[in-house]
Each structure stands twice: as structure tokens, then as C-alpha cells.
Design an enzyme around this catalytic site. Sequence first.
Site, PDB file in Angstrom:
ATOM      1  N   LYS A 226       2.538   4.273  18.456  1.00 35.95           N
ATOM      2  CA  LYS A 226       2.729   5.723  18.339  1.00 35.95           C
ATOM      3  C   LYS A 226       2.908   6.512  19.440  1.00 35.95           C
ATOM      4  CE  LYS A 226      -0.241   4.849  14.191  1.00 35.95           C
ATOM      5  NZ  LYS A 226      -1.551   4.847  13.967  1.00 35.95           N
TER       6      LYS A 226
ATOM      7  N   LYS B 174       5.928   1.541  12.763  1.00 45.10           N
ATOM      8  CA  LYS B 174       5.869   2.258  14.218  1.00 45.10           C
ATOM      9  C   LYS B 174       6.006   0.985  15.093  1.00 45.10           C
ATOM     10  CE  LYS B 174       1.595   1.783  12.127  1.00 45.10           C
ATOM     11  NZ  LYS B 174       0.606   2.552  11.211  1.00 45.10           N
TER      12      LYS B 174
ATOM     13  N   THR C 157       0.959  -1.199   0.059  1.00 46.65           N
ATOM     14  CA  THR C 157       0.047  -0.009  -0.072  1.00 46.65           C
ATOM     15  C   THR C 157       0.997   1.069   0.061  1.00 46.65           C
ATOM     16  OG1 THR C 157      -1.662  -1.069   1.312  1.00 46.65           O
ATOM     17  CG2 THR C 157      -1.676   1.126   1.500  1.00 46.65           C
TER      18      THR C 157
ATOM     19  N   GLU D  10       8.811   9.918  10.157  1.00 48.05           N
ATOM     20  CA  GLU D  10       7.655  10.649  10.218  1.00 48.05           C
ATOM     21  C   GLU D  10       6.463   9.887   9.864  1.00 48.05           C
ATOM     22  OE1 GLU D  10       7.802  14.094  11.024  1.00 48.05           O
ATOM     23  OE2 GLU D  10       5.392  13.312  11.257  1.00 48.05           O
TER      24      GLU D  10
ATOM     25  N   GLU E 167      -8.208  -4.078   9.238  1.00 52.06           N
ATOM     26  CA  GLU E 167      -7.680  -5.230   8.584  1.00 52.06           C
ATOM     27  C   GLU E 167      -8.359  -6.443   8.922  1.00 52.06           C
ATOM     28  OE1 GLU E 167      -4.421  -5.301   7.462  1.00 52.06           O
ATOM     29  OE2 GLU E 167      -3.977  -3.188   8.017  1.00 52.06           O
TER      30      GLU E 167
HETATM   31  N1  LIG Z   1      -1.119   1.331   5.169  1.00 57.59           N
HETATM   32  C1  LIG Z   1      -0.773   2.427   6.097  1.00 57.59           C
HETATM   33  O1  LIG Z   1      -2.008   3.040   5.792  1.00 57.59           O
HETATM   34  C2  LIG Z   1       0.006   2.715   6.590  1.00 57.59           C
HETATM   35  C3  LIG Z   1       0.201   3.826   7.612  1.00 57.59           C
HETATM   36  C4  LIG Z   1       1.349   4.155   8.116  1.00 57.59           C
HETATM   37  C5  LIG Z   1       2.310   3.192   8.362  1.00 57.59           C
HETATM   38  N2  LIG Z   1       2.334   2.100   7.786  1.00 57.59           N
HETATM   39  C6  LIG Z   1       3.359   1.335   7.914  1.00 57.59           C
HETATM   40  O2  LIG Z   1       4.141   1.060   6.528  1.00 57.59           O
HETATM   41  C7  LIG Z   1       4.615  -0.404   6.306  1.00 57.59           C
HETATM   42  C8  LIG Z   1       3.929  -0.962   5.298  1.00 57.59           C
HETATM   43  O3  LIG Z   1       2.513  -1.035   5.365  1.00 57.59           O
HETATM   44  P1  LIG Z   1       1.802  -1.298   4.198  1.00 57.59           P
HETATM   45  O4  LIG Z   1       0.506  -1.024   4.453  1.00 57.59           O
HETATM   46  O5  LIG Z   1       1.904  -0.623   2.815  1.00 57.59           O
HETATM   47  O6  LIG Z   1       1.639  -2.962   3.896  1.00 57.59           O
HETATM   48  P2  LIG Z   1       1.489  -3.716   2.876  1.00 57.59           P
HETATM   49  O7  LIG Z   1       0.594  -3.293   1.873  1.00 57.59           O
HETATM   50  O8  LIG Z   1       1.196  -5.347   3.408  1.00 57.59           O
HETATM   51  O9  LIG Z   1       3.011  -4.212   2.074  1.00 57.59           O
HETATM   52  C9  LIG Z   1       4.128  -4.760   2.531  1.00 57.59           C
HETATM   53  C10 LIG Z   1       5.074  -4.896   1.556  1.00 57.59           C
HETATM   54  O10 LIG Z   1       6.043  -5.584   2.235  1.00 57.59           O
HETATM   55  C11 LIG Z   1       6.675  -6.572   1.103  1.00 57.59           C
HETATM   56  N3  LIG Z   1       7.230  -7.791   1.772  1.00 57.59           N
HETATM   57  C12 LIG Z   1       6.707  -8.472   2.922  1.00 57.59           C
HETATM   58  N4  LIG Z   1       7.740  -9.305   3.429  1.00 57.59           N
HETATM   59  C13 LIG Z   1       8.849  -8.988   2.730  1.00 57.59           C
HETATM   60  C14 LIG Z   1      10.346  -9.559   2.841  1.00 57.59           C
HETATM   61  N5  LIG Z   1      10.574 -10.620   3.633  1.00 57.59           N
HETATM   62  N6  LIG Z   1      11.142  -8.973   1.766  1.00 57.59           N
HETATM   63  C15 LIG Z   1      10.709  -7.946   1.128  1.00 57.59           C
HETATM   64  N7  LIG Z   1       9.741  -7.613   0.991  1.00 57.59           N
HETATM   65  C16 LIG Z   1       8.635  -7.914   1.924  1.00 57.59           C
HETATM   66  C17 LIG Z   1       5.255  -7.163   0.419  1.00 57.59           C
HETATM   67  O11 LIG Z   1       5.597  -7.890  -0.717  1.00 57.59           O
HETATM   68  P3  LIG Z   1       4.498  -8.516  -1.828  1.00 57.59           P
HETATM   69  O12 LIG Z   1       3.559  -7.073  -2.370  1.00 57.59           O
HETATM   70  O13 LIG Z   1       5.120  -9.187  -2.868  1.00 57.59           O
HETATM   71  O14 LIG Z   1       3.480  -9.421  -0.919  1.00 57.59           O
HETATM   72  C18 LIG Z   1       4.509  -5.824   0.235  1.00 57.59           C
HETATM   73  O15 LIG Z   1       4.955  -5.291  -0.946  1.00 57.59           O
HETATM   74  C19 LIG Z   1       3.990  -0.702   7.769  1.00 57.59           C
HETATM   75  O16 LIG Z   1       5.087  -0.929   8.797  1.00 57.59           O
HETATM   76  C20 LIG Z   1       2.977  -0.079   8.417  1.00 57.59           C
HETATM   77  O17 LIG Z   1       2.836  -0.112   9.798  1.00 57.59           O
HETATM   78  C21 LIG Z   1       1.286   1.852   6.861  1.00 57.59           C
END
Ligand SMILES: NC(=O)c1ccc[n+]([C@@H]2O[C@H](COP(=O)([O-])OP(=O)(O)OC[C@H]3O[C@@H](n4cnc5c(N)ncnc54)[C@H](OP(=O)(O)O)[C@@H]3O)[C@@H](O)[C@H]2O)c1
Length: 430
Positions: free
Chosen positions: A207, A107, A14, A131, A192
Site C-alpha cells: 500500500k 494491492k 469476501t 481505490e 489470516e
Molecule cells: N478482504 C478484505 O478486507 C480486503 C480489503 C482490501 C482489499 N482486498 C483485496 O481484494 C481481493 C479479494 O480479497 P477477498 O478477501 O475477497 O478474497 P477471498 O475472500 O479469498 O475471495 C477470492 C475469490 O476469488 C475466487 N477465485 C480464486 N481463484 C480464482 C480463479 N482462478 N478464477 C476465478 N475466481 C477465483 C474465489 O473463488 P471461490 O469463492 O469459488 O473459492 C473467491 O471467490 C484481494 O486482492 C485482496 O487483497 C481485500
Amino acid sequence: VSARLRIGVAGLGTVGAEVVRLLEAERDVLARRCGRPLEVAAVSARDRTRERGIDISGARWYDSAVDLAAADEVDVVVELIGGADGVALDIADAAITAGKALVTANKALIAHHGTALTEAAEKAGAALCFEAAVAGGIPVLKVLREGLAANRLTRVYGILNGTCNYILTEMERTGRSFDAVLREAQDKGYAEAEPSFDIDGVDAAHKLAILAGLAFGARIDFAGVYTQGVRHVSAVDIGYARDLGFRIKLLGIARLTEHGLEQRVHPCMVRLDTPLAHVDGTFNAVVAEGPAIDRVVLEGRGAGAGPTASAVIADILDVARGVVAPAFAVPAGDLATLPASPMERHVGPYYVRLSVVDRPGVIADISAVFRDENLSIESLIQRGRAPGEVVSVVLTTHDCEEAGMRRALAAIEKLEAVTEPPVMIRIEHL
Ligand SMILES: NC(=O)c1ccc[n+]([C@@H]2O[C@H](COP(=O)([O-])OP(=O)(O)OC[C@H]3O[C@@H](n4cnc5c(N)ncnc54)[C@H](OP(=O)(O)O)[C@@H]3O)[C@@H](O)[C@H]2O)c1
């Protein structure tokens, strides 16, 4: 510095995909703002074949995100995978060991390892930026660290989890149950499939621990955060709260007390005339208070691809400019180790709802328990009249200490006329 900044993006979900898309879409303006071109030089995710709606043909693909973090062609490592330990921590260690800047939205990682990572990054002369880890699109860390640098903050608090805020807002708006609204939030993608980190308050606690460390110059103490989520908030209490002039919000609150650092995440009743009472849906808000500023209120989207990518890219721009302030505002070695102020010593007003059999003497028995604990009742209302049946008794107190309140509730629960465990929600003076 005019050479291009070579970015390695680990995680293309995402947030990661949106970071890559926005870097490309705003390429020219971003380069003007930081004085040098930004280039996504390397990427990594689990599944190389997955269609992500972004062009990564110009970037080198790494099956191993840890190898990406150590790669020579990467100047700044952007970790967007997630998790407190495992690969995210390995990436952070690899980047810092190689003396590279690390930008992360993680976080959980920072709440658990932020102080140690900051110390290591300082020793290595590497920047560490997170940030996006707190309140997504709201640039709250930069405001606390830089904009409010002249202040000794007295309290920092906010609505730090959009999923919980959405659920509470919808429960109030529609009168529906927690379970029904959670299911709808999951269908809409606001919660989720495995929602426990959000609804049990863990995400907000992550946070809050980061905010408190920065606001009070303290080593992060995630284990010291008293954490209670929204699972047990009922539509009944939301209704009574409204009758009493309150709304129920899940807040994270940090302040210094005579006992140390108080950090708590739990449902709060907040008066309708405070700004946070009107932060609804998936929005987040953070309030910082200090004698010089009175209060600063920041509101915005706390999650989602766009807001989170906005914060990540702001960090990348700081790295590109070479102007990165210490992550916790002072050198990591100067951070204080503060004792956790125990929740039993918390002082504030309380809302209590009791289910009791409607018969003479019950109210007197309840009042006596409060009197014996020296707790002062502000209002006590029996809801309805149904002799011999179960009715609600709703009361609010003046300021009392949590330890006494807990003893009183334990004693009340043992009264014969009391049919269910008492419900207690803290009222917050904001
Ligand atoms: N989503 C939000 O609104 C939000 C807001 C603030 C902070 N965050 C933080 O941002 C981070 C990412 O969140 P997200 O929502 O973007 O998560 P996500 O959609 O689940 O994406 C995770 C990504 O990590 C990849 N991944 C997982 N295991 C891996 C590994 N061992 N090696 C390489 N790549 C790997 C996945 O690959 P595949 O795509 O190939 O499965 C996917 O592309 C988290 O720490 C979250 O807490 C998210």
C-alpha cells in the site's frame, strides 16, 4: 451516456460478494448518482456451487475469469481474486487489451505491476482504478489525486494494516504477548490463518508503494520499501513506550530526501499527542502533509467486506460517468524514476532497550560506544537495581543516522555484560 454499464465481477469472496450485494441493494441511488443503470452481467469464481448469499442468477457464469475479462457483454472488469501475478495479472492484461476499464482491490498486483498496467491502460484508452487497494474504505487515492492536486506533498504516512494495528492495540490494552494476541485475532477473523503478509509488513509495504507513487509522481518501487513487521514487538517495549509518552504503531512512511524516495514500513514510537497514536484496533489512517495544507488526516476501516466494496463501487461509478483521472495523477510516461533513499541514511531519534548484567561500569561502557559513534543520548534509565542480575537499560537518542546506530548496536551486543541482542525501535516525529 445512458446505456447501462455491464459489470463483470471476477472473484466472489469476501469483497466480490459484497460488491454484488451492494450494487443490487443500492441499485436506484447508484444509477441516479452516475446517470445510468449498473448491471452485474457476468461473474466468475472457482466453485460454481458454493452458496454465497447473493443472487447471481441474472449474470452469466464464467469458469474462466480471463474469458470473463475478454467477453463482449462486459464493459468493466472488476478483479477481486487477489495475488500479484497469475490469474489476476492475466485478467488485467485481458481487460486492458480489450480496451475495457479495470477496477481492482488487489494491492499486490498494483504494487508489482501498477506502473506497467497504467502505461498499457493509457495506450489502450482504458481506465484503471484501484481505490480499494489502499486503506480499504478510506478514499485516500482520490483525495491525494484530486482533492490535494494543488499540493506538492512533502510526506505521506499512515497506519496501513488493520491486523497489525489490532494486535498492537490489544497488546497494549491487555499486556499480553504477541503470540497470544495473534492467536486471538485469528480466532476472531481479524488475522489470516497464514498471517505473514500482514504481520511481516508486506501488505503495508504494498500500500505504501502505491501511495508513494501517487503522492510523488514516481514509478512504483515496491522493492525499494524497507520493510519490517511487528513479530518482534514485545509487551515490555510497549510498556516502556507508554512510560516515555509514546505508543508503538506499525507505520508506512514515504517522503523525498536528498538521496531520493524514502519508503519504509516498521514499528514506530509515536508521541501520544499525535492523531495516529489514537487510531486503534482494526482502523487505518493516512496523513498527507504539504506546505499549503499543513496536514490532512483520513481515518477509517482499512479492510472488511463493506468498506472495501464501498471503494470498489466508487471506482465503478467513476467509470460509469466516464470521469477517470490518470491513476497516478499524471500520465504514466511522465512518472519519475526515483532512486531509493537508503535506510542507512535515515535520520531520526531512536529507542534502544538493552539487557545487561547490573554491575559497575556497564553504563559507562554503553555510553562510550554511543560517544564513539557521535550519537547523542537523550535519556538513559536503568530499570531496577539487582547487582549481578540482568536488568533492562532503556535509552532514547536525539536525531542520529541509522548507519551509526547500527554500528553502535553491533558494538554494544559484543560487550561482555550485554546478555541479549539490543532492541531498537525508531521514534517518529509526526
Ligand atoms: N478482504 C478484505 O478486507 C480486503 C480489503 C482490501 C482489499 N482486498 C483485496 O481484494 C481481493 C479479494 O480479497 P477477498 O478477501 O475477497 O478474497 P477471498 O475472500 O479469498 O475471495 C477470492 C475469490 O476469488 C475466487 N477465485 C480464486 N481463484 C480464482 C480463479 N482462478 N478464477 C476465478 N475466481 C477465483 C474465489 O473463488 P471461490 O469463492 O469459488 O473459492 C473467491 O471467490 C484481494 O486482492 C485482496 O487483497 C481485500
